[in-house]
Design a protein around this motif. Structure first.
Motif, PDB file in Angstrom:
ATOM      1  N   GLU A 290       0.824  -1.218   0.000  1.00  0.00           N
ATOM      2  CA  GLU A 290       0.000   0.000   0.000  1.00  0.00           C
ATOM      3  C   GLU A 290       0.854   1.261   0.000  1.00  0.00           C
ATOM      4  N   LEU A 293       2.237   1.730  -3.847  1.00  0.00           N
ATOM      5  CA  LEU A 293       1.365   1.666  -5.025  1.00  0.00           C
ATOM      6  C   LEU A 293       1.433   2.929  -5.867  1.00  0.00           C
ATOM      7  N   ARG A 313      -2.359  -3.571  -7.285  1.00  0.00           N
ATOM      8  CA  ARG A 313      -2.547  -4.039  -5.909  1.00  0.00           C
ATOM      9  C   ARG A 313      -2.879  -5.536  -5.893  1.00  0.00           C
ATOM     10  N   THR A 317      -0.437  -8.334  -4.283  1.00  0.00           N
ATOM     11  CA  THR A 317      -1.007  -9.017  -3.118  1.00  0.00           C
ATOM     12  C   THR A 317      -1.074 -10.524  -3.353  1.00  0.00           C
TER      13      THR A 317
END
Length: 928
Positions: A290, A293, A313, A317
């Motif tokens: 986060e 990004l 993301r 992830t």
């Protein structure tokens, strides 16, 4: 965090980098998979020499002309391999001439070609419409055996054919072929999903990049040589990639040349399953993702929008969940962002996996060991290929890695304009990591003359940045030759990189990596150790040496953790904690005894140390916990032990808690009960016993006669100590329930009247109708009421935790032998006991000791075993001040002060000689 099912066996493995793994040579199958970019499950089933011919078949059944060969079809001699899911061919002379990696799921038909008796040949029709003709070379029986194995593997791959059609619909190469087939309604053929470039435009000018012309060339190549899972790679294939891939096809070709396409087909749907199974879950990696990004290729418009950010993301992830050991590391976001411009999320996910794990292992790890290693390799290559420039760089102390590290880490994406960086990545996926070294060397070569005028890091970086900003300019603007004027600086860079530095091969890079790897790994380990130890909370009872030993044992205990590689979990689970403690705690039981005698003490200790509540212990948790255990402050030590059974911190424990505390005390004192460890009380008893035996032979205040031997019944002292601790445990329970406070509002429990019930009520420990609680002050009082337990918390418990024992120390003699030997070896303690006895019984103190006797079984103390005459220290009034007690054999020698050590008297102790009177006796012999 089971580093291992058992502690690593050898001290040579103290290095936290797994040396055995590092030195292991790759197997033949591993080399084969790396060469052809195949998934990990593939192994060679069979192989054969053969000749191969590829023929493209049109929809009307006629052969399509291969424009790459004006002279007609070419037959390639080479080697044919069969694996579980692939048929692989490579040219025996030059792999670049022809190589084929054919997925068996794409095979539609296999026929035997009629031929002469001594020729064995097969015709294979693929789903792309190409026909592969194979003529085997060699013994016919071997060829037929290969054919039978091929048939068997084709049967095993039948289930995979069901997912072939959905997979092909995701590929642009399939789309352009179907769209241009004669008689096909183009409106009915839908283009597959693609990268962010379809929505936000691809970097660069399509006309200037000649995308349509390049796409036409690829269309012709696919028609004649297959596509995606059936593509044969010939010389034209290499040329088409070098001139630059068309934007719409780039994502698929990256996927194909890296081998990610084979992995995605094998794991179709896995990406979405990973996302679904970890939906709404959080992790440290996700928190780091986060943060980065919005710093991923900010110059590209897609990453200023939610669509682009969300795609990035999800890919990062999903990869962090797929590879939790690696998770997420900086610069990974930049590479993933570049992939998503040309690829779908699933394509980018698998390409990122191959990139991180195969192409540049260690680049995107917490230690960045791969990048640091390759910087050393790069410097070595600069020194070899450009010695003058390297001498200048070294002379002016220019840090070359400061300049080149971003090139390698971001694959030039953060250094040069994207449109040129993508061209380098085209070749990088085709030829591997050597591409990065060749391009980096070419950059220094082209700017060499200007760099020789620079003497500081700042100007060095400035020259390179200016060069990158001019890559689209003419390399020779003043040349009279139009061809040279049209040559851009970027084209010149590629020519220098792949012509002049073609000598930089994979083997050369591998040798340089092996040469520099040990030093890099060691430096990383030392740096990480210093950093972690510096960041640990302050400890009051553990020294820096203790913390160093704990650190080594902690990470040596976690099998999956490799410090220098930056992979693996850095926390331990319960079983690993038990194995970790067994290396230096005397009260940790062996595996075969643990399950019967645990008494849940270790489980409670684990939960007490686990401050995060994640059922895992970090290094900090372990250090803080051990710091409390080795605390020798009596009151604090008692309170810390009580806290293990009071996790809520209420300051009270109930009836069940009292019983559990008693079990815990029994558990940690079991080595004392068994006599494997001697506490101070037993030690004093033995020393008193030895002193008494010395005094029994006193016949004159002027002459002290020493016994030649003293028999110590070890089992007696062990038994007495064991009985003392069992009695202490019994007394603890009795006193704890006697002094425990009743609960203010006792629970009303109706029990049926019976003799057993009356017995329960008569026992404070068992009566359920009168709940009791024991608080900390009362617990302290009960502990202090017993001499053994008081000593346990002030000294003995801390003595059983050997945090001063380095990881290389091994106990070869056994605990029992060591404890008795260490006891007898300290002559000062025995001398003190004798002194006290003499002071209390003698009417006068001896001022000198004389003796004229020769060596005998009962002897006086002499200054030298080779001299019958003894000259005492006339000014010393205490006999034992003149005596040094030392041990022989492998028994450790207790130290005396320098003053005592200089005196001439020797009192020597022998252990386990041949004149034992009993097997259970410890024999002590005094002689001059």
């Amino acid at each position: 965090m089971s580093f291992f099912n058992q502690l690593r066996e050898k001290a040579s493995q103290l290095s936290l980098f797994d040396k055995a793994e590092a030195d292991r040579k790759p197997t033949r199958d591993e080399l084969f998979r790396d060469e052809f970019k195949l998934p990990e499950c593939e192994t060679i089933v069979d192989e054969s020499n053969a000749e191969l011919l590829i023929v493209a078949v049109k929809s009307d059944g006629t052969s399509a002309r291969d424009q790459s060969h004006d002279e007609g079809p070419v037959v390639y001699p080479g080697k044919l391999y069969l694996t579980q899911h692939f048929l692989v061919f490579k040219d025996s002379i030059d792999k670049r001439s022809c190589s084929l990696t054919l997925n068996l799921s794409t095979v539609k038909k296999v026929e035997r070609i009629p031929s002469k008796a001594f020729i064995f040949a097969l015709s294979i029709l693929t789903s792309s419409g190409t026909k592969v003709l194979i003529q085997f070379i060699g013994i016919r029986s071997k060829s037929e055996e290969f054919s039978q194995k091929l048939k068997s593997q084709l049967k095993h791959n039948i289930p995979n054919t069901k997912k072939l059609e959905p997979f092909l619909r995701t590929l642009y190469s399939e789309f352009i072929i179907r769209k241009n087939e004669p008689g096909v309604d183009k409106s009915s053929v839908k283009a597959p999903e693609g990268g962010l470039g379809l929505l936000f435009k691809f970097p660069g000018d399509p006309k200037k990049l000649k995308d349509k012309s390049k796409l036409r060339l690829w269309y012709d190549y696919f028609r004649c040589n297959g596509r995606n899972l059936t593509l044969s790679k010939q010389k034209m294939f290499q040329k088409l990639i070098r001139v630059g891939l068309p934007n719409r096809l780039r994502g698929e070709m990256w996927e194909l040349t890296s081998g990610a396409m084979y992995l995605r087909f094998q794991e179709l749907g896995t990406y979405q399953r990973i996302l679904d199974s970890h939906r709404d879950q959080r992790s440290v990696a996700i928190e780091e993702i986060e943060k980065d990004l919005y710093r991923s290729l900010p110059e590209y418009s897609a990453y200023q929008s939610e669509d682009g950010i969300n795609r990035l993301r999800r890919v990062l992830t999903a990869y962090s969940w797929k590879n939790p050991d690696l998770g997420y590391c900086q610069a990974m976001n930049i590479v993933a962002a570049a992939l998503l411009i040309f690829q779908t999320e699933e394509q980018a996910f698998w390409t990122l996996s191959i990139l991180c794990e195969k192409y540049v292992p260690g680049y995107y790890s917490t230690t960045m060991y791969g990048t640091l290693l390759d910087q050393k390799v790069f410097e070595a290559l600069v020194e070899k290929t450009m010695p003058i420039l390297w001498t200048h760089i070294s002379k002016n102390d220019i840090q070359l890695s400061v300049v080149s590290l971003p090139w390698f880490l971001s694959l030039f994406l953060s250094s040069m304009p994207l449109v040129f960086a993508f061209r380098i990545i085209d070749i990088f996926f085709l030829h591997g990591p050597k591409t990065l070294f060749q391009v980096a060397l070419a950059i220094l070569r082209i700017n060499g003359e200007e760099l020789l005028e620079i003497d500081d890091d700042g100007m060095f970086i400035s020259v390179i940045k200016e060069y990158f900003s001019q890559l689209d300019d003419s390399a020779h603007p003043n040349s009279p030759d139009p061809k040279f004027r049209q040559l851009t600086k970027f084209q010149e860079l590629l020519i220098v990189a792949f012509k002049e530095f073609s000598v930089v091969t994979d083997d050369m890079i591998s040798k340089e990596r092996n040469k520099h790897k040990p030093a890099i790994m060691k430096n990383i380990e030392n740096f990480m150790k210093r950093t972690q130890l510096r960041n640990l909370p302050r400890t009051h009872h553990l020294t820096q040496d203790h913390l160093s030993n704990i650190y080594d044992r902690f990470y040596e205990s976690i099998q999956s953790k490799k410090m220098s590689l930056g992979t693996g979990k850095s926390s331990m689970d319960f079983e690993t904690m038990r194995q970790f403690l067994s290396g230096f705690c005397d009260w940790i039981l062996p595996d075969d005894e643990f399950k019967y005698h645990d008494g849940d003490f270790l489980h409670r200790l684990f939960r007490a140390w686990d401050k995060s509540g994640q059922n895992e212990l970090s290094l900090t948790d372990v250090v803080v916990g051990l710091d409390k255990l080795v605390n020798r402050n009596l009151m604090e030590s008692i309170s810390n032990f009580f806290g293990i059974y009071d996790p809520e911190g209420t300051g009270e424990i109930d009836r069940e808690g009292i019983l559990q505390v008693s079990e815990g005390l029994l558990y940690i004192t079991k080595p004392l009960q068994d006599g494997k460890i001697l506490d101070q009380i037993t030690t004093n008893s033995i020393e008193s016993y030895v002193a008494d035996k010395v005094l029994e032979l006193q016949t004159s205040p002027d002459d002290i006669v020493l016994p030649s031997e003293v028999n110590i019944d070890k089992e007696k002292f062990q038994r007495e100590q064991g009985e003392r601790y069992l009695s202490a445990a019994s007394n603890f329970i009795q006193r704890a329930f006697e002094y425990a406070q009743p609960v203010e509002e006792p629970m009303l429990i109706d029990l049926p009247s019976s003799k057993d019930t009356e017995k329960l009520k008569a026992n404070l420990a068992l009566d359920p109708t009168h709940p009791l609680t024991l608080n900390v002050p009362t617990f302290r009082m009960v502990i202090l009421a017993d001499e053994s337990y008081e000593l346990l918390f002030s000294k003995t418990l801390a003595d059983t935790i050997h945090v001063d024992r380095s990881i290389t120390v091994t106990n070869k003699n056994g605990v029992l032998r060591d404890m008795f030997d260490g006891l007898i070896a300290d002559g000062r303690r025995v001398a003190s006991h004798v002194r006290r006895r003499m002071d209390s019984t003698a009417t006068t103190s001896a001022t000198s000791v004389t003796s004229g006797s020769s060596r005998s079984r009962t002897a006086v103390v002499s200054a030298d075993e080779d001299d019958d005459d003894f000259d005492p220290h006339a000014d010393d009034g205490d006999l034992m001040d003149n005596v040094e007690l030392s041990a022989l054999g492998d028994v450790p020698i207790g130290g005396l002060s320098d003053k005592e050590a200089q005196r001439g008297e020797d009192l020597k102790v022998l252990h386990e000689q041949s004149n034992y009177t009993k097997d259970t006796d410890q024999l002590i012999e005094f002689e001059h």
